[in-house]
Write a protein that holds these residues in place. Structure first.
Motif, short mmCIF file in Angstrom:
data_model
loop_
_atom_site.label_atom_id
_atom_site.label_comp_id
_atom_site.label_asym_id
_atom_site.label_seq_id
_atom_site.Cartn_x
_atom_site.Cartn_y
_atom_site.Cartn_z
N ARG A 53 0.84 -1.20 0.00
CA ARG A 53 0.00 0.00 0.00
C ARG A 53 0.87 1.25 0.00
N GLN A 54 1.93 1.23 0.81
CA GLN A 54 2.86 2.36 0.87
C GLN A 54 3.54 2.58 -0.49
N LEU A 55 4.01 1.49 -1.09
CA LEU A 55 4.70 1.59 -2.38
C LEU A 55 3.75 2.01 -3.49
N SER A 56 2.51 1.61 -3.37
CA SER A 56 1.50 2.05 -4.34
C SER A 56 1.26 3.54 -4.22
N TRP A 57 1.22 4.02 -2.99
CA TRP A 57 1.05 5.46 -2.76
C TRP A 57 2.22 6.24 -3.35
N ALA A 72 5.21 -0.87 -11.15
CA ALA A 72 4.77 0.09 -12.15
C ALA A 72 5.88 0.37 -13.15
N ALA A 73 5.49 0.72 -14.36
CA ALA A 73 6.46 1.04 -15.41
C ALA A 73 7.06 2.41 -15.19
N SER A 74 8.31 2.59 -15.62
CA SER A 74 8.94 3.91 -15.58
C SER A 74 8.33 4.80 -16.65
#
Length: 205
Positions: A53-57, A72-74
């Motif tokens: 959740r933190q990394l998604s934020w 996620a893609a760069s």
């Protein structure tokens, strides 16, 4: 507001996963399965869910109801033209906030990062060199003690993390990656704000 993880194990999991993604050890698009990560870190799935959740934020991980979490893609390379001035502004502002309050502990932290970077450069370990490069600048922004500044920086850097790895691969002598950071520390130690920001802006390219 940035979600707060309990300091300790959860924070360590976030940091380790962040470093693995920034360095490319976990590739873009790779799925992050809670059960696999729980086994890796020897924890229940709760702390893993909080870490994702933190990394998604932060924009590093993308979550989808059907596919779960994946890296996620760069952003495309042309975004660099926009990102570089933003990084210079954010990190320069961070320097203005912290320069008069640096302690020996802060320089010890940077020294530890630079030592890991030096060893990685000597071994031509570009993944770790990139990881430590980002860690160097992340701590610079963290030291400003501005959650909003760190939040903005984190989202930006998560989108251009591939730029660090690609730029490092172009060095004929990887030790130059390490050498380019040492003048910044010397400038911080001098307390000269103008010099520190000037060197930092020239360094970010």
């Amino acid at each position: 507001m940035e979600p707060q993880l309990v300091r300790g194990l959860g924070e360590q999991i976030v940091e380790r996963l962040r470093e693995d993604i920034y360095s490319g050890r976990i590739a873009e698009g790779e799925r992050l399965r809670e059960v696999d990560l729980a086994e890796r870190f020897s924890v229940s799935r709760g702390p893993i869910r909080d870490a994702l959740r933190q990394l998604s934020w932060e924009g590093i991980v993308h979550t989808d109801r059907n596919r779960g979490a994946q890296v996620a893609a760069s952003a495309p390379n042309e975004i660099q033209e926009l990102i570089i001035p933003l990084r210079r502004t954010i990190e320069g502002y961070a320097v203005r906030l912290f320069l008069d309050d640096l302690t020996d502990a802060d320089f010890d932290r940077w020294d530890n990062i630079l030592e890991e970077m030096r060893k990685a450069c000597r071994a031509r370990d570009f993944a770790t060199a990139s990881e430590q490069d980002i860690a160097f600048h992340r701590f610079l922004v963290e030291r400003s003690n501005s959650p909003d500044l760190l939040a903005t920086w984190s989202v930006i850097v998560s989108r251009v993390r591939g730029h660090f790895r690609e730029s490092h691969l172009r060095y004929t002598d990887p030790m130059d990656i390490y050498r380019e950071h040492t003048p910044l520390i010397n400038a911080f130690k001098s307390g000269d704000s103008q010099l520190s920001i000037q060197l930092l802006e020239a360094h970010i390219r």
